[in-house]
Scaffold this motif. Structure first.
Motif, mmCIF file in Angstrom:
data_model
loop_
_atom_site.group_PDB
_atom_site.id
_atom_site.type_symbol
_atom_site.label_atom_id
_atom_site.label_comp_id
_atom_site.label_asym_id
_atom_site.label_seq_id
_atom_site.Cartn_x
_atom_site.Cartn_y
_atom_site.Cartn_z
ATOM 1 N N LEU A 1 -30.900 -10.476 -4.522
ATOM 2 C CA LEU A 1 -30.540 -10.839 -3.155
ATOM 3 C C LEU A 1 -29.069 -10.539 -2.874
ATOM 4 C CD1 LEU A 1 -31.290 -12.156 -0.452
ATOM 5 C CD2 LEU A 1 -30.737 -14.374 -1.489
ATOM 6 N N CYS A 2 -28.191 -10.881 -3.812
ATOM 7 C CA CYS A 2 -26.759 -10.639 -3.612
ATOM 8 C C CYS A 2 -26.433 -9.151 -3.581
ATOM 9 C CB CYS A 2 -25.949 -11.345 -4.702
ATOM 10 S SG CYS A 2 -25.906 -13.140 -4.493
ATOM 11 N N LEU A 3 -27.117 -8.353 -4.399
ATOM 12 C CA LEU A 3 -26.934 -6.907 -4.329
ATOM 13 C C LEU A 3 -27.265 -6.387 -2.937
ATOM 14 C CD1 LEU A 3 -28.481 -5.706 -7.721
ATOM 15 C CD2 LEU A 3 -26.098 -5.409 -7.010
ATOM 16 N N TRP A 4 -28.371 -6.851 -2.391
ATOM 17 C CA TRP A 4 -28.822 -6.405 -1.073
ATOM 18 C C TRP A 4 -27.845 -6.850 0.016
ATOM 19 C CZ3 TRP A 4 -34.765 -6.688 0.140
ATOM 20 C CH2 TRP A 4 -35.053 -5.909 1.257
ATOM 21 N N LEU A 5 -27.451 -8.114 -0.009
ATOM 22 C CA LEU A 5 -26.518 -8.631 0.991
ATOM 23 C C LEU A 5 -25.179 -7.898 0.935
ATOM 24 C CD1 LEU A 5 -27.229 -12.447 0.626
ATOM 25 C CD2 LEU A 5 -27.583 -11.107 2.708
ATOM 26 N N SER A 6 -24.667 -7.698 -0.275
ATOM 27 C CA SER A 6 -23.379 -7.007 -0.425
ATOM 28 C C SER A 6 -23.458 -5.584 0.095
ATOM 29 C CB SER A 6 -22.961 -7.009 -1.898
ATOM 30 O OG SER A 6 -22.780 -8.334 -2.369
ATOM 31 N N ALA A 7 -24.590 -4.919 -0.173
ATOM 32 C CA ALA A 7 -24.759 -3.538 0.293
ATOM 33 C C ALA A 7 -24.747 -3.453 1.816
ATOM 34 C CB ALA A 7 -26.058 -2.956 -0.251
ATOM 35 N N TYR B 1 -36.502 -0.791 -16.277
ATOM 36 C CA TYR B 1 -36.213 -1.086 -17.687
ATOM 37 C C TYR B 1 -35.971 0.191 -18.491
ATOM 38 C CZ TYR B 1 -37.262 -6.021 -17.097
ATOM 39 O OH TYR B 1 -37.219 -7.340 -16.700
ATOM 40 N N ARG B 2 -36.687 1.251 -18.177
ATOM 41 C CA ARG B 2 -36.465 2.512 -18.881
ATOM 42 C C ARG B 2 -35.077 3.072 -18.565
ATOM 43 N NH1 ARG B 2 -42.590 4.832 -17.930
ATOM 44 N NH2 ARG B 2 -43.446 4.212 -19.968
ATOM 45 N N ALA B 3 -34.643 2.936 -17.316
ATOM 46 C CA ALA B 3 -33.292 3.379 -16.949
ATOM 47 C C ALA B 3 -32.238 2.558 -17.684
ATOM 48 C CB ALA B 3 -33.101 3.269 -15.436
ATOM 49 N N TRP B 4 -32.471 1.266 -17.774
ATOM 50 C CA TRP B 4 -31.534 0.389 -18.496
ATOM 51 C C TRP B 4 -31.454 0.776 -19.969
ATOM 52 C CZ3 TRP B 4 -32.744 -3.476 -22.244
ATOM 53 C CH2 TRP B 4 -31.654 -4.253 -22.636
ATOM 54 N N GLN B 5 -32.610 1.018 -20.581
ATOM 55 C CA GLN B 5 -32.623 1.419 -21.994
ATOM 56 C C GLN B 5 -31.930 2.758 -22.198
ATOM 57 O OE1 GLN B 5 -36.875 1.196 -22.621
ATOM 58 N NE2 GLN B 5 -36.750 -0.836 -23.564
ATOM 59 N N ALA B 6 -31.929 3.621 -21.183
ATOM 60 C CA ALA B 6 -31.292 4.936 -21.281
ATOM 61 C C ALA B 6 -29.796 4.878 -20.996
ATOM 62 C CB ALA B 6 -31.968 5.913 -20.316
ATOM 63 N N GLY B 7 -29.285 3.679 -20.664
ATOM 64 C CA GLY B 7 -27.850 3.531 -20.430
ATOM 65 C C GLY B 7 -27.398 3.904 -19.032
ATOM 66 N N ALA B 8 -28.295 3.879 -18.054
ATOM 67 C CA ALA B 8 -27.940 4.235 -16.678
ATOM 68 C C ALA B 8 -27.030 3.180 -16.059
ATOM 69 C CB ALA B 8 -29.201 4.393 -15.839
ATOM 70 N N ASP B 9 -26.372 3.553 -14.969
ATOM 71 C CA ASP B 9 -25.591 2.611 -14.167
ATOM 72 C C ASP B 9 -26.587 1.750 -13.387
ATOM 73 O OD1 ASP B 9 -24.207 1.329 -12.071
ATOM 74 O OD2 ASP B 9 -22.705 2.924 -11.946
ATOM 75 N N MET B 10 -26.797 0.511 -13.839
ATOM 76 C CA MET B 10 -27.875 -0.292 -13.279
ATOM 77 C C MET B 10 -27.541 -0.890 -11.924
ATOM 78 S SD MET B 10 -30.078 0.580 -15.272
ATOM 79 C CE MET B 10 -31.376 -0.216 -14.339
ATOM 80 N N ARG B 11 -26.264 -0.985 -11.591
ATOM 81 C CA ARG B 11 -25.931 -1.381 -10.230
ATOM 82 C C ARG B 11 -26.402 -0.304 -9.253
ATOM 83 N NH1 ARG B 11 -22.764 -4.927 -7.451
ATOM 84 N NH2 ARG B 11 -22.044 -4.204 -5.413
ATOM 85 N N GLN B 12 -26.081 0.942 -9.546
ATOM 86 C CA GLN B 12 -26.486 2.040 -8.679
ATOM 87 C C GLN B 12 -27.991 2.230 -8.683
ATOM 88 O OE1 GLN B 12 -24.495 3.467 -6.453
ATOM 89 N NE2 GLN B 12 -22.990 1.988 -7.236
ATOM 90 N N HIS B 13 -28.613 2.076 -9.845
ATOM 91 C CA HIS B 13 -30.067 2.221 -9.926
ATOM 92 C C HIS B 13 -30.756 1.140 -9.092
ATOM 93 C CE1 HIS B 13 -33.810 3.627 -11.871
ATOM 94 N NE2 HIS B 13 -34.185 2.355 -11.742
ATOM 95 N N SER B 14 -30.259 -0.085 -9.177
ATOM 96 C CA SER B 14 -30.849 -1.189 -8.417
ATOM 97 C C SER B 14 -30.662 -0.986 -6.923
ATOM 98 C CB SER B 14 -30.220 -2.519 -8.856
ATOM 99 O OG SER B 14 -30.411 -2.738 -10.241
#
Length: 353
Positions: free
Chosen positions: A25-31, A329-342
């Motif tokens: 929710l906070c990610l969405w509101l901040s965006a 979860y696969r992106a997280w395991q691959a070391g992606a930027d999870m803020r941007q992915h989310s």
């Protein structure tokens, strides 16, 4: 649609912002440009979505505290000077409610009362949304969905605490907040899934952890039917409802269901089989042996009110929700930027028909 222009610049106070649903929710509101202040306990798991997606980067204020500490809560709320309060902080687990019922009651019932008392004493608040649960209803094991007018209840301490939460909300609305011009609503959603949830005893995190470790998943109730939905679907409902509470007030100040389409009320076994098929041939599951605490077998929501009055409809099917969860979860395991992915998943979700 969520109105990004409405949220831009709004002062929003979110309790439970370090949790799974609160972080999304906070990610969405901040965006959208909202000025978000969060108040919550520290994340309860390691890893967790709050840190993985760097949620704090988008916050105006990040305060660690307990909603049962009224003095600390009032201080944080006064500093934030919110126009809108979104209350998500809670003890969210049925199994844990059996282990520590008093914590569950104090967090979910008295914690909500403390939040609403802080709102009552805080000038400038116009809208409040309390996030409750589909388990607030007295479960009759019906094949049809529960409506907002059905009785509150609950067998296990968690479910009963959510029924009591709704009574606290109704009391504060009638006795205090309506007279102060503050619109107070509640939102009831159920089994949400999505990336970044590592909460023990929740189905998807447990399944993926077992698959990753190469061991069978142990299921408590494989035949139990739940209204599965991606976390972004009810969050969109909360945001649209909060807009209405702020803009139009009293006509929207009541309880609201936000659940999936009836076809997405699926068994636990169906969810696990979908994940196992996507994971690969090594994935397996078994039924837990021995005596288990009572949990509802069938639980569905009737969301006709949200459909007809808010124009809200779920956007991602259960199958799509599971796929997006696995992708996260696969992106997280691959070391992606999870803020941007989310944030990218939020954009994709918003653009879905």
């Amino acid at each position: 649609m969520v109105n990004a222009a409405f949220w831009a610049g709004k002062r929003v106070f979110v309790t439970g912002h370090t949790g799974f649903k609160g972080s999304w929710l906070c990610l969405w509101l901040s965006a959208m440009g909202a000025r978000v202040s969060g108040y919550a306990l520290a994340p309860s798991t390691q890893p967790n979505l709050f840190e993985a997606a760097a949620v704090a980067q988008g916050l105006a204020q990040h305060t660690l505290g307990d909603i049962r500490d009224l003095a600390a809560l009032r201080h944080a709320m006064a500093e934030a000077a919110p126009e809108i309060v979104l209350h998500l902080a809670a003890q969210p687990l049925v199994p844990r409610s059996y282990e520590d019922p008093l914590e569950t009651w104090s967090s979910n019932v008295m914690g909500t009362a403390q939040v609403l008392e802080a709102v009552r004493l805080q000038p400038g608040v116009r809208a409040v949304l309390v996030v409750s649960s589909d388990k607030c209803y007295e479960n009759q094991e019906w094949a049809w969905g529960y409506r907002e007018s059905d009785p509150m209840g609950g067998h296990d301490p968690y479910s009963a605490s959510k029924g009591c939460t709704e009574l606290v909300v109704a009391s504060y609305r009638r006795a205090f907040l309506a007279g102060q011009g503050i619109a107070l609503g509640s939102a009831r959603a159920g089994n949400v899934i999505g990336g970044g949830d590592w909460t023990p005893t929740r189905l998807v995190p447990d399944v993926l952890a077992a698959f990753a470790a190469g061991r069978p998943v142990t299921l408590r109730q494989p035949g139990a039917i739940r209204p599965w939905q991606h976390v972004l679907d009810p969050l969109r409902g909360y945001l649209v409802l909060a807009q209405k509470l702020y803009q139009e007030g009293a006509p929207w100040a009541e309880g609201w269901n936000f659940g999936p389409a009836p076809s997405d009320a699926r068994t636990v076994a169906w969810v696990v089989e979908q994940l196992a098929r996507a994971w690969g041939p090594d994935a397996a599951w078994a039924v837990e042996s021995g005596e288990r605490p009572h949990e509802a077998h069938t639980l569905k929501l009737d969301c006709s009110q949200a459909h007809s009055r808010l124009g809200w409809q779920p956007r991602w099917s259960a199958a799509s929700a599971l796929q997006h969860t696995l992708d996260w979860y696969r992106a997280w395991q691959a070391g992606a930027d999870m803020r941007q992915h989310s944030l990218a998943q939020i954009i994709e979700f918003e653009s879905a028909a």
